[in-house]
Design an enzyme around this catalytic site. Structure first.
Site, PDB file in Angstrom:
ATOM      1  N   LYS A 196      -8.037   6.996 -19.365  1.00 39.22           N
ATOM      2  CA  LYS A 196      -8.092   7.566 -20.517  1.00 39.22           C
ATOM      3  C   LYS A 196      -7.125   7.332 -21.626  1.00 39.22           C
ATOM      4  O   LYS A 196      -6.563   6.083 -21.815  1.00 39.22           O
ATOM      5  CB  LYS A 196      -8.587   8.938 -20.345  1.00 39.22           C
ATOM      6  CG  LYS A 196      -9.929   9.177 -19.369  1.00 39.22           C
ATOM      7  CD  LYS A 196     -11.174   8.541 -19.616  1.00 39.22           C
ATOM      8  CE  LYS A 196     -11.983   8.575 -18.644  1.00 39.22           C
ATOM      9  NZ  LYS A 196     -12.321   9.840 -17.946  1.00 39.22           N
ATOM     10  N   ARG A 218       0.716  -1.196   0.134  1.00 39.20           N
ATOM     11  CA  ARG A 218       0.041  -0.127  -0.009  1.00 39.20           C
ATOM     12  C   ARG A 218       0.865   1.266  -0.028  1.00 39.20           C
ATOM     13  O   ARG A 218       0.373   2.196  -0.623  1.00 39.20           O
ATOM     14  CB  ARG A 218      -0.949  -0.154   1.277  1.00 39.20           C
ATOM     15  CG  ARG A 218      -1.671   1.407   1.212  1.00 39.20           C
ATOM     16  CD  ARG A 218      -2.909   1.071   1.988  1.00 39.20           C
ATOM     17  NE  ARG A 218      -3.075   0.236   3.326  1.00 39.20           N
ATOM     18  CZ  ARG A 218      -2.584   0.753   4.341  1.00 39.20           C
ATOM     19  NH1 ARG A 218      -1.865   2.044   4.608  1.00 39.20           N
ATOM     20  NH2 ARG A 218      -2.369   0.031   5.677  1.00 39.20           N
ATOM     21  N   TYR A 254     -15.714  18.647 -15.213  1.00 44.77           N
ATOM     22  CA  TYR A 254     -16.062  17.240 -15.429  1.00 44.77           C
ATOM     23  C   TYR A 254     -16.962  17.385 -14.254  1.00 44.77           C
ATOM     24  O   TYR A 254     -16.832  17.396 -13.090  1.00 44.77           O
ATOM     25  CB  TYR A 254     -14.775  16.339 -15.267  1.00 44.77           C
ATOM     26  CG  TYR A 254     -14.944  15.124 -15.288  1.00 44.77           C
ATOM     27  CD1 TYR A 254     -15.559  14.410 -16.192  1.00 44.77           C
ATOM     28  CD2 TYR A 254     -14.938  14.176 -13.816  1.00 44.77           C
ATOM     29  CE1 TYR A 254     -15.831  13.107 -16.230  1.00 44.77           C
ATOM     30  CE2 TYR A 254     -15.491  12.928 -13.911  1.00 44.77           C
ATOM     31  CZ  TYR A 254     -15.560  12.312 -15.049  1.00 44.77           C
ATOM     32  OH  TYR A 254     -16.035  11.008 -15.089  1.00 44.77           O
ATOM     33  N   ASP A 260      -6.492  19.476 -14.301  1.00 45.40           N
ATOM     34  CA  ASP A 260      -6.908  18.134 -14.895  1.00 45.40           C
ATOM     35  C   ASP A 260      -6.674  18.054 -16.328  1.00 45.40           C
ATOM     36  O   ASP A 260      -7.308  18.773 -17.362  1.00 45.40           O
ATOM     37  CB  ASP A 260      -8.411  17.795 -14.565  1.00 45.40           C
ATOM     38  CG  ASP A 260      -8.665  16.488 -15.075  1.00 45.40           C
ATOM     39  OD1 ASP A 260      -8.265  16.010 -15.828  1.00 45.40           O
ATOM     40  OD2 ASP A 260      -9.935  16.050 -14.603  1.00 45.40           O
TER      41      ASP A 260
HETATM   42  C1  LIG Z   1     -12.633  10.524 -16.867  1.00 40.46           C
HETATM   43  C2  LIG Z   1     -12.163  11.671 -16.275  1.00 40.46           C
HETATM   44  C3  LIG Z   1     -12.184  12.015 -14.909  1.00 40.46           C
HETATM   45  C4  LIG Z   1     -12.413  10.773 -13.640  1.00 40.46           C
HETATM   46  O1  LIG Z   1     -11.562   9.462 -14.204  1.00 40.46           O
HETATM   47  P1  LIG Z   1     -11.890   8.177 -13.578  1.00 40.46           P
HETATM   48  O2  LIG Z   1     -10.774   7.447 -13.945  1.00 40.46           O
HETATM   49  O3  LIG Z   1     -13.285   7.789 -14.322  1.00 40.46           O
HETATM   50  O4  LIG Z   1     -12.317   7.990 -11.983  1.00 40.46           O
HETATM   51  C5  LIG Z   1     -11.674  13.009 -14.302  1.00 40.46           C
HETATM   52  N1  LIG Z   1     -11.437  13.982 -15.184  1.00 40.46           N
HETATM   53  C6  LIG Z   1     -11.773  14.118 -16.507  1.00 40.46           C
HETATM   54  C7  LIG Z   1     -11.369  15.103 -17.267  1.00 40.46           C
HETATM   55  C8  LIG Z   1     -12.156  12.786 -17.167  1.00 40.46           C
HETATM   56  O5  LIG Z   1     -12.416  12.776 -18.427  1.00 40.46           O
END
Ligand SMILES: *Cc1c(COP(=O)(O)O)cnc(C)c1O
Length: 375
Positions: free
Chosen positions: A196, A47, A99, A171
């Site tokens: 992603k 962890r 988001y 982000d």
């Molecule tokens: C998908 C996404 C998230 C969240 O990520 P997860 O892996 O689904 O928890 C946050 N910010 C953006 C811009 C995203 O496209």
């Protein structure tokens, strides 16, 4: 070194025991102490740290130009760790089209934290200047934004945050370090959903925070990673590492395909509006051209005729798959408003398209069939 080389070599080491070139997956949760009580392997309990997570965190430091990284089991867990590092009463400014999950996290889950929240249009620096207060501790930005593809000037936003003694967090899920390096532009932390483009194949969930400095704020994030324990498994880290190696080439192809598809959609009579920062008519095109090395693989577009027509069109595609998420080889189309639910800022006739790695002409033919058969 260039990004292509960095992506292949960052976090890569030949395994000492076997000389394997591809990294082994180390599933051990615990590591032996020697007779003196030391940990000669450098690991204690997985962890806290493990070899595969270390590889990933090191690689992301190299790709983003950071000094420390904290990998999480999802993008949302990574984002939560940033907000949990704030103190009650701190004020946060975030984009009004942030988001949806991030907005829910701030408004619902974090509500007992007593944070002050302002959601403003950060593409207009004047609105940010008007929103910051002496208690403003954090300015959150997301560029390009999901799903409206708004472009925020990172350098300018970070400068405004810093002049108010706030930190700037970006982000950068849609841009990836293949297109933008927010830390170089002044951001203090960069956050990704590695689910992603970084994982890149739609088969692993994850998130990461990369920091420009090893300061108290980042140390707190590392404490939350360790004590909260929302950490990715060694195999998940290994999968994201594998994705990183091809990231620059994949993102280049996603961007080329998306530009071709966006241009096609922009010229189609059944399409009311296209949101893609690579189109010269996009309000963020100038900034995108400066701060991005390409325009990315995500397009949103509004079809003429409202919600029903949007569903009708999405129902007719044959190659593109109807599903949420983005950043993988398979092109995905999504009716964003119904996925996001109440409070969504996505128009009812908007479809979001994650342009995959298929041939762009096949995607254009697929879209043409879906749009034209409605006449
Ligand atoms: C998908 C996404 C998230 C969240 O990520 P997860 O892996 O689904 O928890 C946050 N910010 C953006 C811009 C995203 O496209």
């Amino acid at each position: 070194m260039r990004i292509e080389t960095l992506a292949v070599h960052a976090g890569l080491h030949i395994d000492k025991a076997t000389r394997s070139v591809a990294p082994p997956i180390n599933l051990s949760t615990t590591f032996e102490r020697d007779a003196n009580g030391d940990y000669p392997g450098g690991y204690v309990y997985s962890r806290g740290a493990n070899p595969n997570r270390d590889d990933l965190e090191q690689a992301m430091c190299v790709l983003e130009g950071g000094v420390g990284a904290a990998a999480f089991s999802s993008g949302m867990a990574a984002i939560l760790s940033v907000f949990q590092s704030l103190a009650p009463g701190d004020h946060v400014v975030a984009p009004d089209d942030v988001y949806r999950g991030t907005a829910h996290l701030l408004e619902d889950v974090m509500s007992s934290w007593g944070l002050g929240l302002d959601f403003v249009d950060l593409t207009d620096p004047g609105r940010l200047e008007a929103a910051v207060r002496p208690e403003t501790r954090l300015v959150w930005l997301e560029t390009p934004s999901n799903p409206l593809l708004r472009i925020t000037d990172i350098e300018r936003t970070a400068a405004i945050a810093h002049s108010n003694n706030a930190i700037c967090v970006c982000d950068s899920t849609l841009a990836t370090p293949a297109l933008t390096r927010p830390l170089d532009l002044g951001a203090d932390l960069v956050v990704h959903s590695t689910t992603k483009y970084l994982g890149g194949h739609g088969d692993v969930l994850g998130g990461i925070v990369v920091s420009r400095a090893d300061d108290d704020f980042f140390k707190k994030i590392k404490r939350i990673q360790y004590l909260g324990g929302a950490v990715p498994s060694p195999f998940e880290c290994w999968l994201v590492m594998r994705g990183l190696k091809t990231l620059p080439y994949r993102v280049r192809a996603h961007s080329e395909n998306a530009l071709a598809v966006a241009e096609y959609l922009a010229g189609h009579p059944e399409v009311e509006r296209v949101y893609y920062p690579g189109l010269t008519g996009h309000p963020g095109w100038e900034i995108a051209k400066q701060q991005m090395g390409g325009f990315g693989g995500i397009i949103s577009f509004q079809v003429r005729g409202g919600r029903e027509k949007a569903f009708d069109m999405a129902g007719r595609v044959r190659i593109i798959v109807r599903a949420t998420s983005l950043g993988g080889p398979v092109s995905l189309i999504e009716h964003r408003a119904s996925y996001e639910g109440p409070g969504t800022r996505a128009p009812e006739n908007l479809l979001r398209l994650s342009v995959g790695l298929e041939h762009p002409d096949d995607l254009i033919e697929d879209l043409a069939g879906a749009l034209d058969s409605r006449r």
